[in-house]
Design a protein around this motif. Structure first.
Motif, PDB file in Angstrom:
ATOM      1  N   THR A  63      -6.648 -87.627  18.230  1.00  0.00           N
ATOM      2  CA  THR A  63      -5.810 -87.590  17.594  1.00  0.00           C
ATOM      3  C   THR A  63      -5.642 -86.860  16.203  1.00  0.00           C
ATOM      4  O   THR A  63      -4.705 -87.379  14.832  1.00  0.00           O
ATOM      5  CB  THR A  63      -5.898 -89.308  16.894  1.00  0.00           C
ATOM      6  OG1 THR A  63      -7.650 -89.107  15.839  1.00  0.00           O
ATOM      7  CG2 THR A  63      -6.118 -90.070  17.820  1.00  0.00           C
ATOM      8  N   ARG A  64      -5.661 -85.838  16.138  1.00  0.00           N
ATOM      9  CA  ARG A  64      -5.920 -85.079  15.509  1.00  0.00           C
ATOM     10  C   ARG A  64      -4.483 -84.130  15.034  1.00  0.00           C
ATOM     11  O   ARG A  64      -4.423 -83.845  13.836  1.00  0.00           O
ATOM     12  CB  ARG A  64      -7.028 -83.443  15.230  1.00  0.00           C
ATOM     13  CG  ARG A  64      -8.139 -83.834  15.251  1.00  0.00           C
ATOM     14  CD  ARG A  64      -9.284 -82.972  15.536  1.00  0.00           C
ATOM     15  NE  ARG A  64     -10.118 -82.907  15.319  1.00  0.00           N
ATOM     16  CZ  ARG A  64     -11.645 -83.155  16.665  1.00  0.00           C
ATOM     17  NH1 ARG A  64     -10.804 -82.965  17.430  1.00  0.00           N
ATOM     18  NH2 ARG A  64     -12.630 -83.049  16.613  1.00  0.00           N
TER      19      ARG A  64
ATOM     20  N   PRO B 179      -9.487 -77.728  15.031  1.00  0.00           N
ATOM     21  CA  PRO B 179     -10.136 -78.590  15.167  1.00  0.00           C
ATOM     22  C   PRO B 179     -11.176 -78.823  14.648  1.00  0.00           C
ATOM     23  O   PRO B 179     -10.920 -79.719  13.797  1.00  0.00           O
ATOM     24  CB  PRO B 179      -9.362 -79.126  16.360  1.00  0.00           C
ATOM     25  CG  PRO B 179      -9.355 -78.861  16.840  1.00  0.00           C
ATOM     26  CD  PRO B 179      -9.410 -77.138  17.585  1.00  0.00           C
TER      27      PRO B 179
ATOM     28  N   THR C 261       2.321 -81.136   7.243  1.00  0.00           N
ATOM     29  CA  THR C 261       1.597 -81.505   7.734  1.00  0.00           C
ATOM     30  C   THR C 261       2.386 -82.033   9.235  1.00  0.00           C
ATOM     31  O   THR C 261       3.325 -81.377   9.679  1.00  0.00           O
ATOM     32  CB  THR C 261       1.221 -82.833   7.740  1.00  0.00           C
ATOM     33  OG1 THR C 261       2.109 -83.811   7.299  1.00  0.00           O
ATOM     34  CG2 THR C 261       0.445 -82.488   5.859  1.00  0.00           C
TER      35      THR C 261
ATOM     36  N   TRP D 157       0.056 -72.441  12.095  1.00  0.00           N
ATOM     37  CA  TRP D 157      -0.523 -73.972  10.755  1.00  0.00           C
ATOM     38  C   TRP D 157      -1.181 -72.964   9.626  1.00  0.00           C
ATOM     39  O   TRP D 157      -0.960 -74.425   8.670  1.00  0.00           O
ATOM     40  CB  TRP D 157      -2.142 -74.282  11.423  1.00  0.00           C
ATOM     41  CG  TRP D 157      -3.196 -73.097  11.653  1.00  0.00           C
ATOM     42  CD1 TRP D 157      -3.492 -71.970  12.647  1.00  0.00           C
ATOM     43  CD2 TRP D 157      -4.241 -72.696  10.986  1.00  0.00           C
ATOM     44  NE1 TRP D 157      -4.048 -71.382  12.250  1.00  0.00           N
ATOM     45  CE2 TRP D 157      -4.743 -71.349  11.419  1.00  0.00           C
ATOM     46  CE3 TRP D 157      -4.526 -73.122   9.263  1.00  0.00           C
ATOM     47  CZ2 TRP D 157      -5.821 -70.954  10.692  1.00  0.00           C
ATOM     48  CZ3 TRP D 157      -5.598 -72.180   8.967  1.00  0.00           C
ATOM     49  CH2 TRP D 157      -6.097 -71.066   9.912  1.00  0.00           C
TER      50      TRP D 157
ATOM     51  N   LEU E  48      -7.526 -81.375  21.120  1.00  0.00           N
ATOM     52  CA  LEU E  48      -6.622 -82.271  19.397  1.00  0.00           C
ATOM     53  C   LEU E  48      -6.597 -83.480  19.143  1.00  0.00           C
ATOM     54  O   LEU E  48      -6.991 -83.851  18.507  1.00  0.00           O
ATOM     55  CB  LEU E  48      -4.989 -81.938  19.830  1.00  0.00           C
ATOM     56  CG  LEU E  48      -4.825 -80.214  20.313  1.00  0.00           C
ATOM     57  CD1 LEU E  48      -3.928 -80.216  20.401  1.00  0.00           C
ATOM     58  CD2 LEU E  48      -5.834 -79.616  18.817  1.00  0.00           C
TER      59      LEU E  48
ATOM     60  N   PRO F 167     -11.574 -77.137   9.973  1.00  0.00           N
ATOM     61  CA  PRO F 167     -10.824 -77.667   9.419  1.00  0.00           C
ATOM     62  C   PRO F 167     -10.559 -76.717   7.701  1.00  0.00           C
ATOM     63  O   PRO F 167     -11.994 -76.085   7.666  1.00  0.00           O
ATOM     64  CB  PRO F 167      -9.934 -78.647   8.436  1.00  0.00           C
ATOM     65  CG  PRO F 167     -11.716 -79.890   9.660  1.00  0.00           C
ATOM     66  CD  PRO F 167     -12.862 -78.483   9.937  1.00  0.00           C
TER      67      PRO F 167
ATOM     68  N   SER G 161      -0.628 -84.370  14.724  1.00  0.00           N
ATOM     69  CA  SER G 161       0.284 -85.220  13.508  1.00  0.00           C
ATOM     70  C   SER G 161       2.040 -85.323  14.904  1.00  0.00           C
ATOM     71  O   SER G 161       1.772 -84.393  15.871  1.00  0.00           O
ATOM     72  CB  SER G 161       1.013 -84.425  12.527  1.00  0.00           C
ATOM     73  OG  SER G 161       1.446 -83.619  12.415  1.00  0.00           O
TER      74      SER G 161
END
Length: 223
Positions: free
Chosen positions: A21-22, A151, A223, A214, A19, A154, A24
């Motif tokens: 830095t994808r 990931p 988000t 998601w 994942l 998208p 949040s």
């Protein structure tokens, strides 16, 4: 890691690492909450139940700082009382003794507190959690895939798919944490013109689905 490797991966640490830095801060917080809620032991102390509820509210920015601090403090006191005044600080730091790890009530207390901890927003803390052995790897991976999606692929969500019906269904599931209407959401999205196989298959799949899913987040614009 390739997409095929990620989809076939059975190691929760590798799934979380992918994942990067994808993820949040909000989704990482809800990931912790979802893990806490999978523990089947319902804590007798309402302060522990309240901690997870507060963490979810905090993830959505609905909690004042003072409220968050109070919930965190109350949960720590409850943990201390439950522990029989064992060494709680190492527990809070993520270094569970085997005796604590084997006690469901303490597991619930630990994850209630972890869900409220600011460190929840650090992916490394989640990687450490996978090493404690409390959750089955399949549970961690299933929840991660429900919250974070794929990931490597998208999904583009078009505004016209966000109809009143779709938003109402998604909002009701989000608030109630009852996601049994996911197939109905798929129908509503398809009626609105959604032709994304990823979205429709996820809605109609076996789940699990949790707060932070998601697809539900896409419908609600979160988000």
């Amino acid at each position: 890691m390739t997409e095929a490797e990620w989809l076939a991966c059975e190691d929760p640490a590798e799934v979380l690492e992918a994942l990067g830095t994808r993820a949040s801060a909000r989704k990482l917080r809800l990931f912790a909450c979802a893990l806490a809620r999978t523990l089947q032991v319902r804590p007798t102390d309402p302060r522990l139940r309240a901690a997870v509820d507060a963490a979810e509210q905090d993830a959505d920015g609905l909690l004042e700082r003072s409220q968050r601090e109070q919930a965190f403090y109350d949960a720590r006191v409850a943990m201390w009382e439950l522990s029989g005044r064992l060494q709680v600080e190492p527990l809070l730091a993520g270094r569970m003794s085997q005796s604590i790890a084997d006690a469901p009530e303490f597991q619930t207390a630990f994850y209630a507190i972890f869900a409220l901890d600011g460190e929840t927003e650090n992916i490394d803390q989640h990687l450490a959690i996978t090493e404690l052995g409390v959750f089955p790897p399949t549970t961690i991976i299933a929840i991660a895939r429900d919250i974070f999606g794929n990931p490597f692929r998208p999904v583009t969500f078009f505004p016209e798919w966000r109809t009143d019906t779709a938003v109402a269904l998604a909002g009701q599931m989000y608030e109630s944490r009852d996601f049994s209407a996911m197939p109905v959401l798929a129908d509503a999205l398809q009626d609105a013109g959604c032709d994304s196989a990823d979205i429709l298959n996820h809605c109609r799949g076996p789940g699990p689905h949790v707060r932070g899913c998601w697809v539900v987040d896409l419908v609600l614009g979160k988000t």
